[in-house]
Design an enzyme around this catalytic site. Structure first.
Site, short mmCIF file in Angstrom:
data_model
loop_
_atom_site.label_atom_id
_atom_site.label_comp_id
_atom_site.label_asym_id
_atom_site.label_seq_id
_atom_site.Cartn_x
_atom_site.Cartn_y
_atom_site.Cartn_z
CE LYS A 51 -3.97 2.14 2.36
NZ LYS A 51 -4.93 2.10 3.47
CB SER A 71 -8.29 4.02 2.39
OG SER A 71 -7.47 3.41 3.35
CB SER A 86 -8.82 1.38 5.37
OG SER A 86 -9.49 2.61 5.28
#
Lengths: 481, 95
Positions: free
Chosen positions: A74, A149, A173
């Site tokens: 990420k 997210s 998320s």
């Protein structure tokens, strides 16, 4: 090769069925062909260098468990020498001068980074539509959101563009995109994984974890990610267990709590019936079901949407165009530099949360908003404490619906309401998981597991046992050329 | 209670953000919607409840006050928008 789980790939590398370079190239080719926009940066050259180094170790016989496994990282984790954008224009030019502890640990374990996964800007969002680098598409239906997210991470794993991905979870998320993309995601107990070098959104809530095909894979990755870190002042000084050790334990006699508040209005009927079918499966495996109540969970949304913006307005004040990141052109004075760098560098949702935080923390409003939210947070946490006196694990939906259409949710508050089932675990600091539990409207549905503090092994055991009886986690979105 | 555009403009300034006229309008609406949501908290009885700032009951670790970081100022300044003579440069503040 990409249809294999992480555990199977690790075995394949060890048995020299294929090399890490071959495996890495295979994933890079898949990423190249993909139109999901799951990655912000593809680090192909670096990946092949890391893969070659991993192959050398395997040949010499000094490989560790996951040596040579390719993953998506990420873009919130600092990676030395590689752009770390957090999905923001503000950090589009930010080449991190250091590694996050998680990045360092993954490097030490000889893993191969394929690239940096797309995400909502500074991890603020539930649909991955807040990325400066564009929306991510759901691999099950490209007109749908992947969740957020960690949307790029979830899409990459679901579409088998990487063996696993890292994610972070401040209000859901990891779990929500895992649910909407049909993969396994684990948010560990707050403090289990180091936050050092993980770009901060809301520091008392942020926690990193693995996003994988299976619970077994998640256990293998958590073994690498977890651990005390003196560089993170909120890191827990606890030994790391071997999270794979109890995967095969029997779950006979397990008591599952179903919070009645998680099955009330707002929950899609088909999602509810998939979740209940999964719970029945556990019953068939010897678990007992018990109703529990989390009476303050209804206040998780207003609590979270005060606490998190307050922390973010403080955390993001460092982004001012002076030391790193975006600076506006031709500032006429220092104030103009601050104002324009921040206004041009941040996206709309980030600005909204900064302003809510600035307001809620300002003199005269602090007691009514921030202090009140912190007290309500305490009550939410006490609800769990009571529930865990009677049950071993709490189960329920992750998200009230399946993945919705890209562009369909226009206002912030409607978007926030979709976080209703995931926020409480962050506010309390508890570990939570999403595991694939079926389909509704041809889209994946996740089952949420919330455990007591430090019960990651138990959660992974429960999830693994479920995955021995079901095949939802093995389903792959159809690829159309 | 709801925020006026003037108040939103002041909040934006406190956070060192500037909003165009149309952004000011849309943000005033959005911020008021979010604060309406937050108003639900007023229904919660929090008498005698301690605020919870942090999920784990832990105290701040202390260490000896020794230099533990090596000087990497050159590396860190290499990514700055503008530097000079080991300093970060900004527009002149005092003539």
């Amino acid at each position: 090769m990409h249809t294999k789980t992480l555990a199977q790939l690790a075995q394949g590398l060890k048995n020299k069925e294929f090399s890490s370079v071959e495996l890495t190239q295979h994933y890079l080719d898949r990423i190249e062909k993909s139109d999901l926009n799951a990655f912000i940066t593809v680090t192909d050259e670096l990946a092949l260098i890391q893969a070659q180094a991993a192959d050398d170790k395997i040949t010499k016989g000094n490989a560790s468990v996951l040596t040579g496994i390719p993953y998506a990282h990420k873009d919130i984790f600092c990676t030395q020498g590689v752009k770390t954008s957090a999905g923001s224009k503000m950090l589009d030019n930010f080449i991190s001068p250091y590694d996050a502890t998680v990045s360092h640990k993954l490097n030490q374990a000889d893993l191969v980074m394929l690239g940096k996964a797309n995400m909502d800007e500074f991890a603020m969002g539930s649909s991955n539509e807040n990325s400066y680098f564009g929306d991510v598409k759901n691999p099950w239906d490209k007109t749908k959101i992947p969740g957020g997210s960690s949307g790029g991470s979830a899409a990459a794993v679901a579409a088998r563009l990487s063996a696993f991905a890292t994610g972070t979870d401040t209000g859901g998320s990891i779990r929500q995109p895992a649910s909407l993309c049909g993969i396994t995601g684990l948010k560990p107990t707050y403090g289990r994984v180091s936050r050092y070098g993980m770009i901060a959104y809301a520091s008392s809530l942020d926690q990193a974890g693995p996003m994988t095909q299976t619970a077994e894979d998640a256990a293998l990755v958590l073994n690498v990610m977890a651990g005390f870190d003196e560089k993170d002042s909120t890191s827990a000084e606890r030994d790391v267990e071997d999270y794979t050790a109890s995967l095969n334990d029997s779950i006979k006699g397990l008591t599952i709590g179903l919070p009645k508040e998680f099955f009330s209005e707002g929950l899609d009927d088909e999602v509810a019936s998939q979740v209940m079918a999964a719970v029945k499966e556990f019953e068939a495996m010897g678990a007992t079901i018990k109703e529990v109540s989390l009476p303050n969970s209804a206040y998780a949304i207003p609590t979270y949407y005060i606490v998190a913006p307050c922390e973010c307005s403080s955390n993001l004040s460092r982004l001012d165009g002076v030391r790193y990141g975006y600076r506006c052109d031709d500032p006429k004075d220092l104030e103009d530099l601050y104002l324009r760098s921040r206004s041009e560098g941040f996206g709309e949702e980030v600005k909204r949360r900064i302003m809510i935080g600035a307001y809620a923390l300002s003199a005269g409003y602090y007691d009514a908003y921030y202090l009140k939210a912190q007290k309500t947070r305490h009550l939410i946490s006490e609800d769990f404490k009571k529930a865990f006196k009677d049950v071993d694990v709490i189960m329920g939906p992750v998200s009230p619906t399946t993945a919705f259409d890209l562009g369909s949710v226009k206002d912030s508050v409607s978007m926030y309401l979709a976080d209703i089932y995931t926020l409480s675990a962050n506010l309390a600091g508890l570990p939570g998981m999403s595991i694939p539990a079926g389909f509704a409207q041809n889209l994946p549905v996740g089952l949420q597991l919330i455990g007591n503090y430090w019960s990651e092994s138990k959660l992974l055991n429960i999830a693994h046992q479920f995955q021995q009886q079901t095949d939802w986690h093995t389903q792959i979105p159809e690829e159309k050329d | 209670m709801s925020l006026s555009q003037e108040q939103v403009s002041q909040i934006a300034y406190l956070a060192r953000l500037s909003l165009s006229k149309s952004q000011l309008e849309s943000n005033t609406k959005d911020l008021n919607n979010i604060l309406n949501l937050a108003e639900q908290l007023a229904q919660v009885n929090t008498d005698n409840i301690e605020p919870m700032a942090h999920p784990l009951h832990m105290s701040q670790r202390l260490r000896e006050d020794n230099v533990s970081e090596k000087d990497q100022s050159e590396l860190f300044q290499s990514i700055a928008p503008q530097t000079g003579k080991d300093h970060y440069l900004v527009p002149t503040v005092i003539e």
